[in-house]
Design an enzyme around this catalytic site. Structure first.
Site, PDB file in Angstrom:
ATOM      1  N   ARG A  31       0.834  -1.206   0.000  1.00 44.63           N
ATOM      2  CA  ARG A  31       0.000   0.000   0.000  1.00 44.63           C
ATOM      3  C   ARG A  31       0.873   1.261   0.000  1.00 44.63           C
ATOM      4  O   ARG A  31       1.879   1.328   0.704  1.00 44.63           O
ATOM      5  CB  ARG A  31      -0.919   0.022   1.212  1.00 44.63           C
ATOM      6  CG  ARG A  31      -1.808  -1.196   1.272  1.00 44.63           C
ATOM      7  CD  ARG A  31      -3.274  -0.858   1.214  1.00 44.63           C
ATOM      8  NE  ARG A  31      -4.032  -2.112   1.163  1.00 44.63           N
ATOM      9  CZ  ARG A  31      -4.777  -2.479   0.149  1.00 44.63           C
ATOM     10  NH1 ARG A  31      -4.924  -1.687  -0.892  1.00 44.63           N
ATOM     11  NH2 ARG A  31      -5.417  -3.627   0.160  1.00 44.63           N
ATOM     12  N   ASP A  32       0.460   2.237  -0.812  1.00 42.49           N
ATOM     13  CA  ASP A  32       1.146   3.524  -0.856  1.00 42.49           C
ATOM     14  C   ASP A  32       0.920   4.238   0.478  1.00 42.49           C
ATOM     15  O   ASP A  32      -0.195   4.218   1.015  1.00 42.49           O
ATOM     16  CB  ASP A  32       0.594   4.359  -2.016  1.00 42.49           C
ATOM     17  CG  ASP A  32       1.443   5.561  -2.328  1.00 42.49           C
ATOM     18  OD1 ASP A  32       1.524   6.479  -1.475  1.00 42.49           O
ATOM     19  OD2 ASP A  32       2.024   5.609  -3.413  1.00 42.49           O
ATOM     20  N   ASN A  89       5.526   6.095 -13.580  1.00 43.17           N
ATOM     21  CA  ASN A  89       6.190   7.337 -13.944  1.00 43.17           C
ATOM     22  C   ASN A  89       7.647   7.000 -14.265  1.00 43.17           C
ATOM     23  O   ASN A  89       8.287   6.266 -13.521  1.00 43.17           O
ATOM     24  CB  ASN A  89       6.122   8.343 -12.798  1.00 43.17           C
ATOM     25  CG  ASN A  89       4.699   8.689 -12.419  1.00 43.17           C
ATOM     26  OD1 ASN A  89       3.839   8.808 -13.274  1.00 43.17           O
ATOM     27  ND2 ASN A  89       4.443   8.826 -11.137  1.00 43.17           N
ATOM     28  N   VAL A  98      10.996   8.121  -7.106  1.00 43.96           N
ATOM     29  CA  VAL A  98      11.829   7.034  -6.580  1.00 43.96           C
ATOM     30  C   VAL A  98      12.329   6.274  -7.799  1.00 43.96           C
ATOM     31  O   VAL A  98      11.533   5.756  -8.584  1.00 43.96           O
ATOM     32  CB  VAL A  98      11.031   6.101  -5.636  1.00 43.96           C
ATOM     33  CG1 VAL A  98      11.902   4.943  -5.185  1.00 43.96           C
ATOM     34  CG2 VAL A  98      10.500   6.877  -4.432  1.00 43.96           C
ATOM     35  N   HIS A 102       8.380   1.221 -10.421  1.00 43.60           N
ATOM     36  CA  HIS A 102       7.205   0.841  -9.641  1.00 43.60           C
ATOM     37  C   HIS A 102       5.953   1.231 -10.413  1.00 43.60           C
ATOM     38  O   HIS A 102       5.916   2.238 -11.104  1.00 43.60           O
ATOM     39  CB  HIS A 102       7.212   1.478  -8.249  1.00 43.60           C
ATOM     40  CG  HIS A 102       7.334   2.967  -8.230  1.00 43.60           C
ATOM     41  ND1 HIS A 102       8.519   3.631  -8.505  1.00 43.60           N
ATOM     42  CD2 HIS A 102       6.424   3.928  -7.950  1.00 43.60           C
ATOM     43  CE1 HIS A 102       8.329   4.940  -8.393  1.00 43.60           C
ATOM     44  NE2 HIS A 102       7.054   5.143  -8.066  1.00 43.60           N
ATOM     45  N   HIS A 104       1.818   1.879 -10.144  1.00 45.56           N
ATOM     46  CA  HIS A 104       0.724   2.238  -9.249  1.00 45.56           C
ATOM     47  C   HIS A 104      -0.537   1.533  -9.719  1.00 45.56           C
ATOM     48  O   HIS A 104      -0.893   1.630 -10.894  1.00 45.56           O
ATOM     49  CB  HIS A 104       0.476   3.751  -9.292  1.00 45.56           C
ATOM     50  CG  HIS A 104       1.627   4.589  -8.863  1.00 45.56           C
ATOM     51  ND1 HIS A 104       1.674   5.207  -7.632  1.00 45.56           N
ATOM     52  CD2 HIS A 104       2.785   4.925  -9.497  1.00 45.56           C
ATOM     53  CE1 HIS A 104       2.809   5.895  -7.535  1.00 45.56           C
ATOM     54  NE2 HIS A 104       3.493   5.726  -8.665  1.00 45.56           N
TER      55      HIS A 104
END
Length: 117
Positions: A31-32, A89, A98, A102, A104
């Site tokens: 989880r973000d 991104n 970062v 990754h 999302h």
């Protein structure tokens, strides 16, 4: 391969705690910390790749596994039927903050347009 200075490598190793939602031998979903939607999960390869292009060039099978885990996360969170967004991104202009690739997984409410004018 792990980067000792990378935040997400440290999360993948368990040195920094996270709220895991799914894990395989090579992929972690968690989880973000600052969710932008009711479901906001980050899906990462445990090995360090700076961005999507680097991951795709180095290990296409792992890239596919990351996508499969992302789809499973959407199903597990109950957003598969109503719709969800998957995005990564890449680079400074792409909004990457970062530099460990990754993805999302976001959903659980109408997300609106993808880009602002």
């Amino acid at each position: 391969m792990i980067d000792a200075d990378c935040l997400f490598c440290k999360i993948a190793e368990g040195a920094i705690p996270s709220t895991k939602v799914r894990e395989t031998e090579r992929v972690l979903a968690f989880r973000d910390l600052y969710p932008k939607a009711p479901t906001h999960v980050l899906v990462i390869p445990k090995d360090h790749y700076a961005n999507v292009a680097e991951l795709a060039a180095a290990d296409p099978a792992l890239a596919g596994e990351v996508l499969a885990v992302a789809a499973r996360v959407a199903a597990d969170d109950g957003i598969q039927e109503t719709g969800w967004r998957l995005f990564a991104n890449t680079g400074e202009h792409g909004g990457q903050d970062v530099f460990h690739v990754h993805f999302h997984v976001a959903g659980g409410k109408p997300l609106g347009p993808m880009l602002s004018a």
